[in-house]
Design an enzyme around this catalytic site. Structure first.
Site, short mmCIF file in Angstrom:
data_model
loop_
_atom_site.label_atom_id
_atom_site.label_comp_id
_atom_site.label_asym_id
_atom_site.label_seq_id
_atom_site.Cartn_x
_atom_site.Cartn_y
_atom_site.Cartn_z
N ASN A 293 -22.23 -7.72 54.58
CA ASN A 293 -20.82 -7.46 54.28
C ASN A 293 -20.08 -7.16 55.57
O ASN A 293 -20.25 -6.08 56.15
CB ASN A 293 -20.71 -6.27 53.30
CG ASN A 293 -19.27 -5.93 52.97
OD1 ASN A 293 -18.36 -6.72 53.19
ND2 ASN A 293 -19.05 -4.75 52.43
N LYS B 172 -16.97 -6.65 56.04
CA LYS B 172 -15.83 -5.74 55.86
C LYS B 172 -14.62 -6.27 56.67
O LYS B 172 -14.40 -7.47 56.72
CB LYS B 172 -16.23 -4.32 56.23
CG LYS B 172 -17.47 -3.84 55.47
CD LYS B 172 -17.78 -2.38 55.65
CE LYS B 172 -19.03 -2.01 54.86
NZ LYS B 172 -19.32 -0.58 54.92
N HIS C 269 -16.96 -2.12 45.28
CA HIS C 269 -17.52 -1.45 46.46
C HIS C 269 -16.87 -0.08 46.61
O HIS C 269 -15.69 0.12 46.31
CB HIS C 269 -17.27 -2.30 47.70
CG HIS C 269 -18.02 -1.85 48.90
ND1 HIS C 269 -17.63 -0.77 49.67
CD2 HIS C 269 -19.17 -2.31 49.47
CE1 HIS C 269 -18.49 -0.60 50.67
NE2 HIS C 269 -19.43 -1.52 50.57
N GLU D 31 -15.79 1.53 49.03
CA GLU D 31 -14.59 1.60 49.88
C GLU D 31 -13.37 1.11 49.12
O GLU D 31 -12.25 1.59 49.38
CB GLU D 31 -14.82 0.78 51.16
CG GLU D 31 -15.84 1.45 52.08
CD GLU D 31 -16.43 0.54 53.13
OE1 GLU D 31 -17.28 1.02 53.90
OE2 GLU D 31 -16.04 -0.65 53.19
N GLU E 206 -25.38 1.56 46.08
CA GLU E 206 -24.96 2.04 47.40
C GLU E 206 -24.52 3.49 47.31
O GLU E 206 -23.36 3.77 46.96
CB GLU E 206 -23.80 1.19 47.93
CG GLU E 206 -24.18 -0.19 48.38
CD GLU E 206 -23.13 -0.77 49.33
OE1 GLU E 206 -23.49 -1.16 50.44
OE2 GLU E 206 -21.94 -0.78 48.96
N GLY F 141 -22.50 3.62 56.20
CA GLY F 141 -21.92 3.76 57.52
C GLY F 141 -22.17 5.09 58.18
O GLY F 141 -21.58 5.40 59.22
N SER G 249 -26.62 2.06 55.19
CA SER G 249 -27.31 2.26 56.47
C SER G 249 -28.65 1.53 56.53
O SER G 249 -29.64 2.04 57.03
CB SER G 249 -27.50 3.76 56.75
OG SER G 249 -26.24 4.41 56.90
#
Length: 260
Positions: A9, A11, A96, A98, A168, A174, A214
């Site tokens: 991904n 992003k 997702h 985010e 996730e 991250g 991660s």
């Protein structure tokens, strides 16, 4: 046996020019990929260039990071399923963390996006995961179950066959702090149980569940040593072609040998 799936991904990274350079280098590093599937989700502006750089290489699948549930209309800044399909996308990320955290995506929106993806021949990767506060307060199971059940409302047995789930944990994305493989396995087992309860008893053993958060070339083998983990949704480690190629090579060699 389920085919492993490794998804990078990107992003909001890489211009179209940078995307082409990435693909050319990756193809040099991975001239052939056997036994697993590898996909990437470039930003919308790089989808066309990435598709052309892939040149229909069957080893790599093109996906998108998001979609709107409507086919067209007055939705400034949005992209629809038919637009993604026309660009050669085969799958799309939905829900997702985010998107949920920064753009207000709700469970009902996520569900409408899952249904839209299926309606237009795109395979949705439904992302679910808990925050650190939710894990510390022992609400992980409740959060994952809510997100799964809400995200899959109206998805029939045939639709479930096209869905992939990505677990996730938000606290691991991250941050450099991955969940342990044992933690991931327990959630993956719960996800498979819930999918079975939703009516996918005939599909549940074919359902692919990815881990994301991660993931690196150094830890991917640990996750894939468990048969419950069918691949990975990779963030930072997928942005460098050498790093991503190393991760894919490790994933190809990894063999499930452990139980949680």
């Amino acid at each position: 046996m389920r085919t492993r799936f490794i998804v990078g991904n990107w992003k909001m990274n890489k211009t179209a020019t940078e995307a082409v350079a990435f693909v050319h280098r990756l193809k040099q590093e991975l001239p052939s990929v056997e036994g697993i599937q590898v996909g990437f989700t470039p930003p919308f502006t790089a989808l066309h260039a990435t598709r052309d750089a892939l040149a229909s290489n069957p080893a790599f699948l093109l996906g998108a990071q998001n979609l709107h549930w409507e086919e067209k209309g007055a939705f400034t800044g949005e992209v629809s399923g038919p637009m993604l399909k026309d660009l050669g996308c085969e799958f799309v990320l939905v829900g997702h963390s985010e998107r949920r955290q920064h753009f207000g995506d709700q469970d009902t929106w996520t569900n409408r996006k899952v249904l839209a993806a299926l309606r237009h021949g795109l395979r949705p990767i439904l992302c679910v995961g808990e925050t650190l506060q939710e894990r510390d307060s022992e609400h992980t199971d409740a959060v994952i179950e809510r997100q799964l059940r809400a995200g899959l409302v109206g998805v029939d047995d045939q639709g479930l066959a096209a869905v992939t789930i990505a677990y996730e944990p938000v606290w691991a994305i991250g941050t450099g702090r991955a969940a342990t493989p044992q933690q991931a396995v327990l959630v993956h087992r719960m996800i498979r149980r819930i999918i079975g309860e939703l009516g996918g008893a005939d599909r549940v053993q074919q359902l692919r569940i990815l881990y994301g958060g991660s993931v690196t070339p150094q830890n991917i083998a640990d996750f894939l040593s468990f048969e419950e983990i069918d691949g990975a949704l990779v963030g930072g480690a997928c942005l460098d072609p050498l790093s991503f190629a190393t991760l894919v090579r490790v994933a190809i060699r990894a063999t499930p040998t452990r139980t949680a």
